[in-house]
Design an enzyme around this catalytic site. Sequence first.
Site, mmCIF file in Angstrom:
data_model
loop_
_atom_site.group_PDB
_atom_site.id
_atom_site.type_symbol
_atom_site.label_atom_id
_atom_site.label_comp_id
_atom_site.label_asym_id
_atom_site.label_seq_id
_atom_site.Cartn_x
_atom_site.Cartn_y
_atom_site.Cartn_z
ATOM 1 N N GLY A 79 0.816 -1.214 0.000
ATOM 2 C CA GLY A 79 0.000 0.000 0.000
ATOM 3 C C GLY A 79 0.847 1.260 0.000
ATOM 4 O O GLY A 79 2.064 1.224 0.224
ATOM 5 N N ASN A 80 0.197 2.372 -0.257
ATOM 6 C CA ASN A 80 0.882 3.663 -0.246
ATOM 7 C C ASN A 80 -0.140 4.775 -0.035
ATOM 8 O O ASN A 80 -1.319 4.618 -0.346
ATOM 9 C CB ASN A 80 1.688 3.882 -1.539
ATOM 10 C CG ASN A 80 1.057 3.214 -2.734
ATOM 11 O OD1 ASN A 80 0.083 3.719 -3.300
ATOM 12 N ND2 ASN A 80 1.573 2.044 -3.103
ATOM 13 N N GLU B 190 4.339 3.011 -6.628
ATOM 14 C CA GLU B 190 3.079 3.354 -7.276
ATOM 15 C C GLU B 190 2.883 4.861 -7.412
ATOM 16 O O GLU B 190 1.756 5.338 -7.557
ATOM 17 C CB GLU B 190 1.905 2.752 -6.501
ATOM 18 C CG GLU B 190 1.841 1.246 -6.541
ATOM 19 C CD GLU B 190 1.567 0.690 -7.938
ATOM 20 O OE1 GLU B 190 1.406 1.494 -8.883
ATOM 21 O OE2 GLU B 190 1.524 -0.547 -8.074
#
Length: 327
Positions: A168-169, A214
């Site tokens: 995740g980010n 990302e």
Amino acid sequence: MEARLDIIGTVHSPLTDLASCPKQYSEGAPEAVIEIHADYATALSALQPGNDLLVFTWLHKADRDTLMVHPRGNPDVPMKGVFATRSPDRPNPIGLHHVRILAIDGTRIRVDRLEALDQTPVVDLKPIATETPGRENWGAGISPAVGDEFRRICRAGWERGLLSGFNGNVSMRIGDTIIITRSGAAKGFLQPGDLTTVDLATGRTTGPGKASTETAVHLEIYRNQPEAHAIVHTHPAHLLAYAVRKGDSIIDLPLYEAAAYQKLLTRVPAIEPGTPALGEAVGKAAQTHKAVFMKNHGLVCWGPTLVAALALNEELDTIAKLKLLAE
């Protein structure tokens, strides 16, 4: 002793009607510009986008003879002395506003949310201290308040199982700068050094370390959706499990809430993570939807705040969980 107060600037805001002006910045206050008079231009030295600022205004339309009020103008609430309230009507109508600087152009400071009428006089600016003992240094251009906000959101996502390990980010847009989690950051235990900055126009990392893999997704959402100020990308276990099982992320669940949140969701096909192609596909989808499911990958949601973006992730994962339980 004679007291003197000088006006140092003026608020430029879309708010022109006192009756409809928000009482607090959290109640829909819009972006605004604070224009500082040329005589005080040098006093702005060292202020920069991302700084949290206290703005002191002179509430020029206030009633200075008022000593007692019904809080928030509600006649059903017992009257209180104005010094026990935040009422703008008071002997010395000084307004206090917490804002975040989005951009500075000469003597014009664009801020995120300001609950002050157009043409309200400004009497002082004070940064929220970043050098106070005990305050953490999150890096150049990242205020302690922003760092703490990231840590709270990432911890909350980790506790809910939306962010696990290093996946995740999370990002936030402040003016033309993106603050984003660094590659390899453990989101549940975020600390100074785990955030960096990226220039929105060029995509160049301007802070320390390597930005999230990302980053392209975040950049393209911000470029395509001007209302996006925060993004949370998660790998929600229930939504992913449902998509693997059914081959789709669109959930048919006979609940009013499910129908409402499903309208905010769209999907893009399986595209290699970290590629410009994935960024472009998600950015285009974000023009019309607040949540984008990336097949074989995860969910990315945007919103006005990090809280709103995380909450939408949670809502959609909960819908998937309910569907799996129902079956």
